[in-house]
Each structure stands twice: as structure tokens, then as C-alpha cells.
Design a protein around this motif. Sequence first.
Motif, PDB file in Angstrom:
ATOM      1  N   LEU A  52      51.721  35.306  10.267  1.00 31.36           N
ATOM      2  CA  LEU A  52      52.400  35.570  11.524  1.00 31.36           C
ATOM      3  C   LEU A  52      52.314  34.315  12.384  1.00 31.36           C
ATOM      4  CD1 LEU A  52      53.585  37.803  13.448  1.00 31.36           C
ATOM      5  CD2 LEU A  52      51.250  38.163  14.166  1.00 31.36           C
ATOM      6  N   ILE A  53      53.453  33.803  12.749  1.00 38.10           N
ATOM      7  CA  ILE A  53      53.460  32.571  13.530  1.00 38.10           C
ATOM      8  C   ILE A  53      53.748  32.884  14.983  1.00 38.10           C
ATOM      9  CG2 ILE A  53      54.596  30.345  13.831  1.00 38.10           C
ATOM     10  CD1 ILE A  53      52.989  30.504  11.320  1.00 38.10           C
ATOM     11  N   MET A  54      52.824  32.487  15.821  1.00 38.94           N
ATOM     12  CA  MET A  54      53.012  32.694  17.247  1.00 38.94           C
ATOM     13  C   MET A  54      53.143  31.337  17.917  1.00 38.94           C
ATOM     14  SD  MET A  54      51.597  36.142  17.940  1.00 38.94           S
ATOM     15  CE  MET A  54      49.978  36.295  18.590  1.00 38.94           C
ATOM     16  N   GLY A  55      54.210  31.181  18.684  1.00 41.16           N
ATOM     17  CA  GLY A  55      54.394  29.924  19.397  1.00 41.16           C
ATOM     18  C   GLY A  55      54.447  28.761  18.437  1.00 41.16           C
ATOM     19  N   ASN A  56      53.595  27.799  18.671  1.00 38.35           N
ATOM     20  CA  ASN A  56      53.641  26.603  17.836  1.00 38.35           C
ATOM     21  C   ASN A  56      52.500  26.560  16.838  1.00 38.35           C
ATOM     22  OD1 ASN A  56      55.990  25.446  18.920  1.00 38.35           O
ATOM     23  ND2 ASN A  56      54.856  24.763  20.689  1.00 38.35           N
ATOM     24  N   ASP A  57      52.016  27.715  16.503  1.00 40.74           N
ATOM     25  CA  ASP A  57      50.969  27.767  15.486  1.00 40.74           C
ATOM     26  C   ASP A  57      51.408  27.032  14.231  1.00 40.74           C
ATOM     27  OD1 ASP A  57      49.166  29.114  16.905  1.00 40.74           O
ATOM     28  OD2 ASP A  57      49.208  30.948  15.721  1.00 40.74           O
ATOM     29  N   LYS A  58      50.476  26.312  13.674  1.00 43.33           N
ATOM     30  CA  LYS A  58      50.783  25.683  12.389  1.00 43.33           C
ATOM     31  C   LYS A  58      50.208  26.555  11.278  1.00 43.33           C
ATOM     32  CE  LYS A  58      51.726  20.886  13.082  1.00 43.33           C
ATOM     33  NZ  LYS A  58      50.938  20.223  14.125  1.00 43.33           N
ATOM     34  N   PRO A  59      51.035  26.846  10.335  1.00 42.22           N
ATOM     35  CA  PRO A  59      50.551  27.675   9.233  1.00 42.22           C
ATOM     36  C   PRO A  59      49.606  26.881   8.351  1.00 42.22           C
ATOM     37  CG  PRO A  59      52.763  26.906   8.780  1.00 42.22           C
ATOM     38  CD  PRO A  59      52.425  26.423  10.154  1.00 42.22           C
ATOM     39  N   GLU A  60      48.574  27.516   7.956  1.00 44.29           N
ATOM     40  CA  GLU A  60      47.719  26.867   6.971  1.00 44.29           C
ATOM     41  C   GLU A  60      47.321  27.848   5.902  1.00 44.29           C
ATOM     42  OE1 GLU A  60      43.341  26.923   8.861  1.00 44.29           O
ATOM     43  OE2 GLU A  60      44.668  25.415   9.716  1.00 44.29           O
ATOM     44  N   CYS A  61      47.067  27.319   4.749  1.00 46.45           N
ATOM     45  CA  CYS A  61      46.767  28.157   3.605  1.00 46.45           C
ATOM     46  C   CYS A  61      45.439  28.878   3.813  1.00 46.45           C
ATOM     47  CB  CYS A  61      46.720  27.283   2.356  1.00 46.45           C
ATOM     48  SG  CYS A  61      46.208  28.200   0.911  1.00 46.45           S
ATOM     49  N   PRO A  62      45.442  30.173   3.639  1.00 44.74           N
ATOM     50  CA  PRO A  62      44.202  30.947   3.799  1.00 44.74           C
ATOM     51  C   PRO A  62      43.209  30.662   2.679  1.00 44.74           C
ATOM     52  CG  PRO A  62      45.971  32.367   3.055  1.00 44.74           C
ATOM     53  CD  PRO A  62      46.593  31.013   3.293  1.00 44.74           C
ATOM     54  N   CYS A  63      43.687  30.072   1.624  1.00 38.57           N
ATOM     55  CA  CYS A  63      42.803  29.786   0.488  1.00 38.57           C
ATOM     56  C   CYS A  63      42.094  28.460   0.645  1.00 38.57           C
ATOM     57  CB  CYS A  63      43.620  29.746  -0.798  1.00 38.57           C
ATOM     58  SG  CYS A  63      43.938  31.342  -1.449  1.00 38.57           S
ATOM     59  N   CYS A  64      42.881  27.404   0.830  1.00 36.18           N
ATOM     60  CA  CYS A  64      42.283  26.081   0.831  1.00 36.18           C
ATOM     61  C   CYS A  64      42.359  25.436   2.207  1.00 36.18           C
ATOM     62  CB  CYS A  64      42.950  25.199  -0.220  1.00 36.18           C
ATOM     63  SG  CYS A  64      44.682  24.889   0.113  1.00 36.18           S
ATOM     64  N   GLY A  65      43.098  26.055   3.119  1.00 36.08           N
ATOM     65  CA  GLY A  65      43.107  25.562   4.489  1.00 36.08           C
ATOM     66  C   GLY A  65      44.032  24.382   4.738  1.00 36.08           C
ATOM     67  N   THR A  66      44.785  24.009   3.753  1.00 39.02           N
ATOM     68  CA  THR A  66      45.686  22.877   3.969  1.00 39.02           C
ATOM     69  C   THR A  66      46.874  23.303   4.824  1.00 39.02           C
ATOM     70  OG1 THR A  66      46.955  21.135   2.886  1.00 39.02           O
ATOM     71  CG2 THR A  66      47.086  23.308   1.932  1.00 39.02           C
ATOM     72  N   VAL A  67      47.438  22.340   5.517  1.00 40.90           N
ATOM     73  CA  VAL A  67      48.654  22.638   6.273  1.00 40.90           C
ATOM     74  C   VAL A  67      49.881  22.208   5.476  1.00 40.90           C
ATOM     75  CG1 VAL A  67      47.570  22.530   8.528  1.00 40.90           C
ATOM     76  CG2 VAL A  67      48.496  20.451   7.528  1.00 40.90           C
ATOM     77  N   LYS A  68      49.642  21.764   4.273  1.00 41.99           N
ATOM     78  CA  LYS A  68      50.770  21.382   3.419  1.00 41.99           C
ATOM     79  C   LYS A  68      51.340  22.625   2.757  1.00 41.99           C
ATOM     80  CE  LYS A  68      50.121  16.613   2.453  1.00 41.99           C
ATOM     81  NZ  LYS A  68      50.564  15.623   1.500  1.00 41.99           N
ATOM     82  N   VAL A  69      52.078  23.346   3.535  1.00 42.71           N
ATOM     83  CA  VAL A  69      52.659  24.573   3.018  1.00 42.71           C
ATOM     84  C   VAL A  69      54.156  24.528   3.244  1.00 42.71           C
ATOM     85  CG1 VAL A  69      50.583  25.932   3.358  1.00 42.71           C
ATOM     86  CG2 VAL A  69      52.232  25.756   5.202  1.00 42.71           C
ATOM     87  N   LYS A  70      54.838  25.163   2.371  1.00 41.64           N
ATOM     88  CA  LYS A  70      56.290  25.190   2.459  1.00 41.64           C
ATOM     89  C   LYS A  70      56.741  26.563   2.877  1.00 41.64           C
ATOM     90  CE  LYS A  70      57.745  23.012  -1.315  1.00 41.64           C
ATOM     91  NZ  LYS A  70      58.490  22.886  -2.553  1.00 41.64           N
ATOM     92  N   ARG A  71      57.657  26.614   3.792  1.00 46.45           N
ATOM     93  CA  ARG A  71      58.132  27.917   4.222  1.00 46.45           C
ATOM     94  C   ARG A  71      59.175  28.432   3.244  1.00 46.45           C
ATOM     95  NH1 ARG A  71      60.172  28.565  10.124  1.00 46.45           N
ATOM     96  NH2 ARG A  71      62.080  29.625   9.639  1.00 46.45           N
ATOM     97  N   LEU A  72      59.004  29.674   2.878  1.00 52.33           N
ATOM     98  CA  LEU A  72      59.983  30.301   1.998  1.00 52.33           C
ATOM     99  C   LEU A  72      60.905  31.153   2.845  1.00 52.33           C
ATOM    100  CD1 LEU A  72      57.451  31.494  -0.670  1.00 52.33           C
ATOM    101  CD2 LEU A  72      58.806  29.428  -0.733  1.00 52.33           C
ATOM    102  N   MET A  73      62.033  31.443   2.283  1.00 52.21           N
ATOM    103  CA  MET A  73      62.928  32.345   2.969  1.00 52.21           C
ATOM    104  C   MET A  73      62.279  33.716   3.083  1.00 52.21           C
ATOM    105  SD  MET A  73      65.553  31.122   4.109  1.00 52.21           S
ATOM    106  CE  MET A  73      66.414  29.562   4.069  1.00 52.21           C
ATOM    107  N   SER A  74      62.216  34.207   4.272  1.00 50.71           N
ATOM    108  CA  SER A  74      61.650  35.534   4.456  1.00 50.71           C
ATOM    109  C   SER A  74      62.451  36.536   3.653  1.00 50.71           C
ATOM    110  CB  SER A  74      61.687  35.886   5.936  1.00 50.71           C
ATOM    111  OG  SER A  74      61.645  37.271   6.079  1.00 50.71           O
ATOM    112  N   SER A  75      61.766  37.254   2.784  1.00 46.12           N
ATOM    113  CA  SER A  75      62.503  38.092   1.856  1.00 46.12           C
ATOM    114  C   SER A  75      63.307  39.168   2.568  1.00 46.12           C
ATOM    115  CB  SER A  75      61.564  38.711   0.832  1.00 46.12           C
ATOM    116  OG  SER A  75      60.381  39.116   1.437  1.00 46.12           O
ATOM    117  N   CYS A  76      62.730  39.791   3.580  1.00 47.24           N
ATOM    118  CA  CYS A  76      63.463  40.898   4.175  1.00 47.24           C
ATOM    119  C   CYS A  76      64.684  40.425   4.953  1.00 47.24           C
ATOM    120  CB  CYS A  76      62.575  41.774   5.055  1.00 47.24           C
ATOM    121  SG  CYS A  76      61.248  40.933   5.861  1.00 47.24           S
TER     122      CYS A  76
END
Length: 76
Positions: free
Chosen positions: A18-42
Motif C-alpha cells: 500500500l503506497i501512501m503519499g511518496n512512500d517508496k516501496p521496498e521489498c519485504p524480503c530483502c529490503g531493497t528499493v529496487k522493485v518494479k511496479r507491476l500492473m495492478s491486476s484488478c
Amino acid sequence: MPIYEYNCEKCDKKFEILIMGNDKPECPCCGTVKVKRLMSSCGFVSKGSGGETVSSSAGASSCTGCTSTNCSSCGV
Ligand SMILES: [Zn+2]
């Protein structure tokens, strides 16, 4: 609230966040911010399925040369 799906480039895990404001997504597993956004399925699917799924399934199952829904009966 926007929930986005991401794919971690480091450990290749998919997660939704869940992204609020300018939150940067980070991987819950390894904590990296190198994540790619996928098309929201719904959101994406509901938009595309109206036109696209109907036309693609119609094209796959109906013959363009006849009104039959099964080409095995038209012999084209
Ligand atoms: Zn990761």
C-alpha cells in the motif's frame, strides 16, 4: 487506497504494498528499493477485459468466414 504490486529485482519476489503519499516501496524480503511496479491486476484486468477479452475470445472461437462458433463445421 492504492495497493500496488511489485516485483523485487533482487530476490524476484512479488509482493503487494500500500503506497501512501511518496512512500517508496521496498521489498519485504530483502529490503531493497529496487522493485518494479507491476500492473495492478484488478484495475488493469477490469479495464481490459471488457473490450479485449471479448474480442480475443470471439476471434479465437468464431470463424471469420462464417457465423459458426466452431470452425470445424465450416470447412474453411
Ligand atoms: Zn527482495
